[in-house]
Design a protein around this motif. Structure first.
Motif, PDB file in Angstrom:
ATOM      1  N   PRO A 121      -0.463 -29.676 -81.423  1.00 12.17           N
ATOM      2  CA  PRO A 121       0.407 -31.290 -81.696  1.00 12.17           C
ATOM      3  C   PRO A 121      -0.635 -31.896 -80.764  1.00 12.17           C
ATOM      4  O   PRO A 121      -0.760 -33.169 -81.015  1.00 12.17           O
ATOM      5  CB  PRO A 121       1.664 -30.964 -80.886  1.00 12.17           C
ATOM      6  CG  PRO A 121       2.146 -29.623 -81.168  1.00 12.17           C
ATOM      7  CD  PRO A 121       1.034 -28.860 -81.155  1.00 12.17           C
ATOM      8  N   ASN A 122      -1.234 -31.377 -79.888  1.00 12.15           N
ATOM      9  CA  ASN A 122      -2.250 -32.092 -79.201  1.00 12.15           C
ATOM     10  C   ASN A 122      -3.571 -32.445 -79.829  1.00 12.15           C
ATOM     11  O   ASN A 122      -4.378 -33.221 -79.313  1.00 12.15           O
ATOM     12  CB  ASN A 122      -2.372 -31.651 -77.685  1.00 12.15           C
ATOM     13  CG  ASN A 122      -1.392 -32.018 -76.774  1.00 12.15           C
ATOM     14  OD1 ASN A 122      -1.021 -33.138 -76.209  1.00 12.15           O
ATOM     15  ND2 ASN A 122      -0.287 -31.165 -76.481  1.00 12.15           N
ATOM     16  N   ASP A 161      -1.590 -45.411 -72.315  1.00 17.99           N
ATOM     17  CA  ASP A 161      -1.510 -44.371 -71.191  1.00 17.99           C
ATOM     18  C   ASP A 161      -2.855 -43.766 -70.698  1.00 17.99           C
ATOM     19  O   ASP A 161      -3.675 -43.249 -71.480  1.00 17.99           O
ATOM     20  CB  ASP A 161      -0.615 -43.239 -71.446  1.00 17.99           C
ATOM     21  CG  ASP A 161      -0.173 -42.427 -70.396  1.00 17.99           C
ATOM     22  OD1 ASP A 161       0.361 -43.011 -69.701  1.00 17.99           O
ATOM     23  OD2 ASP A 161      -0.211 -41.325 -70.499  1.00 17.99           O
ATOM     24  N   HIS A 210      15.883 -47.270 -64.724  1.00 16.57           N
ATOM     25  CA  HIS A 210      15.826 -47.530 -66.403  1.00 16.57           C
ATOM     26  C   HIS A 210      14.700 -47.887 -66.979  1.00 16.57           C
ATOM     27  O   HIS A 210      14.126 -48.861 -66.436  1.00 16.57           O
ATOM     28  CB  HIS A 210      17.231 -48.300 -66.561  1.00 16.57           C
ATOM     29  CG  HIS A 210      17.346 -48.698 -67.643  1.00 16.57           C
ATOM     30  ND1 HIS A 210      17.821 -47.363 -68.687  1.00 16.57           N
ATOM     31  CD2 HIS A 210      17.242 -49.595 -68.923  1.00 16.57           C
ATOM     32  CE1 HIS A 210      18.072 -48.158 -69.928  1.00 16.57           C
ATOM     33  NE2 HIS A 210      17.770 -49.211 -70.022  1.00 16.57           N
ATOM     34  N   ILE A 211      14.242 -47.417 -68.067  1.00 20.21           N
ATOM     35  CA  ILE A 211      13.142 -47.620 -68.894  1.00 20.21           C
ATOM     36  C   ILE A 211      13.730 -48.581 -69.952  1.00 20.21           C
ATOM     37  O   ILE A 211      14.441 -48.001 -70.926  1.00 20.21           O
ATOM     38  CB  ILE A 211      12.620 -46.410 -69.291  1.00 20.21           C
ATOM     39  CG1 ILE A 211      12.029 -45.612 -68.074  1.00 20.21           C
ATOM     40  CG2 ILE A 211      11.158 -46.858 -70.059  1.00 20.21           C
ATOM     41  CD1 ILE A 211      11.253 -44.411 -68.417  1.00 20.21           C
ATOM     42  N   ALA A 212      13.080 -49.927 -70.099  1.00 16.77           N
ATOM     43  CA  ALA A 212      13.514 -50.734 -71.071  1.00 16.77           C
ATOM     44  C   ALA A 212      13.005 -50.406 -72.334  1.00 16.77           C
ATOM     45  O   ALA A 212      13.685 -50.776 -73.318  1.00 16.77           O
ATOM     46  CB  ALA A 212      13.829 -52.142 -70.580  1.00 16.77           C
ATOM     47  N   LYS A 213      11.566 -50.241 -72.391  1.00 16.64           N
ATOM     48  CA  LYS A 213      10.971 -49.918 -73.406  1.00 16.64           C
ATOM     49  C   LYS A 213      11.449 -48.976 -74.340  1.00 16.64           C
ATOM     50  O   LYS A 213      12.027 -48.052 -74.090  1.00 16.64           O
ATOM     51  CB  LYS A 213       9.627 -49.484 -72.910  1.00 16.64           C
ATOM     52  CG  LYS A 213       8.188 -49.717 -73.981  1.00 16.64           C
ATOM     53  CD  LYS A 213       7.299 -48.832 -73.260  1.00 16.64           C
ATOM     54  CE  LYS A 213       6.425 -48.221 -74.528  1.00 16.64           C
ATOM     55  NZ  LYS A 213       5.344 -47.239 -74.051  1.00 16.64           N
ATOM     56  N   PRO A 214      11.638 -49.409 -75.543  1.00 23.51           N
ATOM     57  CA  PRO A 214      11.979 -48.365 -76.453  1.00 23.51           C
ATOM     58  C   PRO A 214      11.176 -47.067 -76.626  1.00 23.51           C
ATOM     59  O   PRO A 214      10.013 -47.060 -76.335  1.00 23.51           O
ATOM     60  CB  PRO A 214      11.868 -49.158 -77.980  1.00 23.51           C
ATOM     61  CG  PRO A 214      10.904 -50.211 -77.822  1.00 23.51           C
ATOM     62  CD  PRO A 214      10.986 -50.648 -76.271  1.00 23.51           C
ATOM     63  N   ALA A 215      11.819 -45.980 -76.724  1.00 21.03           N
ATOM     64  CA  ALA A 215      11.299 -44.691 -76.852  1.00 21.03           C
ATOM     65  C   ALA A 215      10.332 -44.532 -78.389  1.00 21.03           C
ATOM     66  O   ALA A 215      10.947 -44.633 -79.198  1.00 21.03           O
ATOM     67  CB  ALA A 215      12.210 -43.578 -76.822  1.00 21.03           C
ATOM     68  N   LEU A 216       9.110 -44.586 -78.036  1.00 21.57           N
ATOM     69  CA  LEU A 216       8.214 -44.514 -78.848  1.00 21.57           C
ATOM     70  C   LEU A 216       7.705 -43.094 -79.073  1.00 21.57           C
ATOM     71  O   LEU A 216       6.949 -42.384 -78.137  1.00 21.57           O
ATOM     72  CB  LEU A 216       7.025 -45.257 -78.928  1.00 21.57           C
ATOM     73  CG  LEU A 216       7.416 -46.783 -79.443  1.00 21.57           C
ATOM     74  CD1 LEU A 216       6.245 -47.722 -79.346  1.00 21.57           C
ATOM     75  CD2 LEU A 216       7.773 -46.856 -80.943  1.00 21.57           C
ATOM     76  N   SER A 217       7.739 -42.320 -80.211  1.00 22.89           N
ATOM     77  CA  SER A 217       7.240 -41.060 -80.143  1.00 22.89           C
ATOM     78  C   SER A 217       5.589 -41.317 -80.358  1.00 22.89           C
ATOM     79  O   SER A 217       5.214 -42.235 -80.596  1.00 22.89           O
ATOM     80  CB  SER A 217       7.603 -40.233 -81.330  1.00 22.89           C
ATOM     81  OG  SER A 217       7.338 -40.261 -82.359  1.00 22.89           O
ATOM     82  N   PHE A 218       4.868 -39.831 -80.105  1.00 22.96           N
ATOM     83  CA  PHE A 218       3.509 -40.095 -80.501  1.00 22.96           C
ATOM     84  C   PHE A 218       3.183 -40.741 -81.895  1.00 22.96           C
ATOM     85  O   PHE A 218       2.246 -41.538 -82.003  1.00 22.96           O
ATOM     86  CB  PHE A 218       2.891 -38.693 -80.306  1.00 22.96           C
ATOM     87  CG  PHE A 218       1.709 -38.516 -80.786  1.00 22.96           C
ATOM     88  CD1 PHE A 218       0.483 -39.177 -80.169  1.00 22.96           C
ATOM     89  CD2 PHE A 218       1.326 -37.518 -81.750  1.00 22.96           C
ATOM     90  CE1 PHE A 218      -0.668 -38.917 -80.723  1.00 22.96           C
ATOM     91  CE2 PHE A 218      -0.081 -37.501 -82.540  1.00 22.96           C
ATOM     92  CZ  PHE A 218      -1.028 -38.175 -81.965  1.00 22.96           C
TER      93      PHE A 218
END
Lengths: 341, 311
Positions: free
Chosen positions: A253-254, A341, A21-29
């Motif tokens: 996008p990249n 990252d 489980h990933i607790a960190k809120p999902a942040l988009s780019f």
């Protein structure tokens, strides 16, 4: 070699629910970039300033028309000309008092010429409100800025992606075209277009359309060259994704960061370009005001009526500065090396 | 080969891929390589960096155009496929990439990454069906279902690799090329991923081409092994044969380089140096069957010598 190859057991990840489980809120780019942009106070201030200016320029269309700013009372030129900025408050330099040419004491031209109205930013040599003329000039600058952005996005990005993606001979030819075009001085392009179409905002925009997208196309092509070798592009290819889809879903996008930063660098250039052209009479036709033409018109009176040159210059500098600072902030916000990252 | 000769799924015949052909800097990335992969088996391809393993994998998937030779998939020649047939072929064969960090687009949500193949091939009729399929795939590779709306950078290396595996499985392929799927992962995660791949192979009757340079892992997962060096395939045989009875001096050298997790044995381990003149002396060499199912690239005399050596 007696490796116990039969006894491999999955380590740790047996109960995937609890373990992974990933607790960190999902942040988009974009959310992540926004979070980082907010850390840069100057960039945030610049952004709000630009939003305010843009909104103001759009709303100003209603109450300050082009005609409004251009027309003047030909019978009363003497009465209204060269009035200094007057705020109605006792602020030194903004109280409607000025040293007339040759005088030793400050006088109040409003009182002397019996002018009832207060001109917040003064008037020019034939009595037109400088404030209104600056607003019109601002609109033209922003129009140029927006068209430069659109051209950068539409022509620059698609040209660059196409050239980089196709590669080979097509790429070589397209890059040589860019080199040839960028070797022609802008001023010559504008003069030629001015001869063809007559000088004006349209020919400035066309001149920017012809030359402004070159650096964007180059940058995007470079990014495409490196991105197209990435594994996820190969993966998309091996899934059968079409080239257009790969460009839209994976490539652009990249490089969004690069594109946005490039735009933020193009915009002040375009604004300055327009101002310079107007200042050397290759830009907007009088009586239309642009920040550049206001500056050049007031040049001869610099010693006597400095406010006539200072006000449009200040607006020009502030807008350019805001774009550059915001661009700086965005570059930091999008910089992949700065991300976690 | 085994007695019942199972069906050949992939057949490479005399495959060649030269970069800068005819120029002074010509590179023979794949130099006359032929081998078959049977349905349901795991074919391991080993060799040092730059030996052309990855290039072969990508050429089979038609990411590179071969210079010469043919690739046959499921009885059909796929060497010159284009357009619709190519996408049909790509539905059947997929790839798992080496670097899980680089193989996932960081701007896309996991759901969209996995669903990419579904979207391209229009495998889902509605959005719900698409999402359900993604959930199934996540479940299959042992990831939490809530993770579908997250971005790849939030995952660990092993989790990312499993996302990559889920993406490859989304189009329900028969054949998967695993291009060093574990070399970027740490050892405990390697076991995770390899076991997952084995499990999936059983469940979905997949065929793998497993490319790696870690010999012990290749032996663990593969049924047969091919050894590559400088674009040439030097030796093919069952995993046991290649591992325990290597024929070609390069294979011997490669095997002698594996460290042994036993200090006493390790201290006595002798590395066998490889004399590459055996490849560069210009003699004509072909794949010769020395033992049943065990081929080696050699001249007739060398093959006889290898055979003798074994006894």
């Amino acid at each position: 070699m007696a490796a116990n190859t039969e006894d491999f057991v999955i380590v740790g990840a047996k109960s995937s629910d609890a373990n992974e489980h990933i607790a960190k809120p999902a942040l988009s780019f974009w959310q992540d970039a926004w979070r980082r942009l907010k850390l840069n106070k100057l960039a945030v201030v610049s952004m709000w300033f630009l939003i305010f200016i843009l909104g103001f320029a759009i709303v100003s269309n209603i109450f300050v028309t082009q005609n409004d700013a251009n027309s003047f009372d030909s019978d009363n030129v003497g009465k209204y000309k060269n009035l200094p900025p007057k705020s109605g408050l006792p602020i030194p330099g903004w109280n409607g008092k000025i040293k007339e040419p040759g005088a030793t004491e400050s006088t109040d031209p409003y009182a002397n010429s019996n002018v009832k109205k207060n001109y917040l930013f003064g008037t020019d040599t034939i009595g037109r409100s400088l404030g209104k003329r600056v607003i019109v000039g601002l609109r033209i600058s922003l129009l140029v800025a927006i068209s430069a952005t659109l051209i950068d996005l539409l022509i620059g990005v698609s040209y660059g992606v196409f050239s980089g993606w196709k590669g080979g001979t097509i790429d070589v030819v397209m890059q040589r075209i860019i080199e040839i075009m960028s070797s022609v001085p802008n001023l010559i392009v504008v003069t030629m277009i001015g001869l063809l179409l007559g000088s004006g905002v349209t020919s400035i925009i066309i001149a920017i359309a012809l030359t402004g997208w070159l650096s964007m196309a180059r940058q995007v092509r470079n990014m495409t060259l490196s991105l197209k070798e990435r594994d996820y592009v190969l993966a998309a290819k091996s899934l059968g994704e079409s080239s257009t889809k790969i460009a839209i879903k994976h490539l652009i996008p990249n490089m969004a960061g690069t594109i946005i930063v490039q735009i933020m660098m193009t915009v002040p250039n375009a604004i300055m370009f327009e101002a310079v052209l107007s200042a050397i009479n290759l830009g907007v036709k009088p009586p239309t005001a642009s920040l550049g033409s206001l500056i050049s018109d007031a040049q001869s009176m610099l010693q006597f009526y400095p406010y006539q040159i200072l006000i449009p210059s200040a607006v020009l500098v502030l807008i350019s500065l805001a774009f550059i600072l915001l661009g700086d902030g965005l570059r930091d916000a999008f910089d992949p090396r700065a991300s976690e990252d | 080969m085994t007695e019942e000769t199972p069906k050949k799924l992939v057949e490479l015949k005399d495959l060649q891929l030269y970069f800068n052909k005819g120029k002074s800097n010509e590179v023979r990335a794949i130099d006359h390589v032929s081998f078959d992969i049977y349905e349901g088996e795991v074919f391991g391809l080993v060799g040092e960096s730059g030996s052309g393993k990855t290039t072969i994998g990508r050429t089979i998937l038609k990411l590179y155009e071969p210079t010469d030779g043919t690739i046959t998939f499921d009885g059909k020649d796929v060497t010159k496929l284009k357009g619709k047939q190519l996408s049909e072929f790509r539905k059947n064969s997929q790839m798992i990439f080496q670097d899980p960090q680089a193989s996932l687009n960081g701007r896309m949500k996991v759901r969209d990454i996995i669903a990419e193949g579904i979207d391209v091939n229009h495998l889902a009729k509605s959005n719900d069906e698409r999402n359900n399929r993604v959930q199934e795939l996540l479940d299959l590779v042992g990831l939490n279902k809530d993770h579908s709306s997250r971005y790849p950078h939030e995952f660990s290396g092993g989790q990312r690799q499993r996302i990559g595996i889920a993406r490859a499985l989304a189009v329900d392929p028969k054949f998967i090329i695993a291009d060093e799927p574990i070399s970027a992962l740490d050892v405990s995660i390697q076991a995770q991923v390899v076991n997952l791949m084995k499990e999936l192979q059983k469940k979905h009757s997949l065929t793998y081409l497993f490319i790696a340079h870690d010999l012990s892992m290749v032996k663990y997962i593969s049924d047969r092994i091919g050894v590559m060096h400088w674009g040439k395939l030097l030796e093919i045989g069952t995993a046991d044969a290649v591992y325990n009875h290597p024929l070609h001096p390069y294979t011997k050298s490669l095997l002698s380089a594996i460290p042994v997790p036993d200090p006493e044995v390790e201290s006595n381990r002798q590395h066998i140096d490889y004399d590459s003149s055996i490849e560069t002396d210009g003699k004509e060499r072909t794949m010769l069957e020395v033992n049943p199912g065990h081929f080696v690239l050699a001249t007739e005399e060398e093959a006889a010598a290898y055979k003798l050596e074994q006894q």
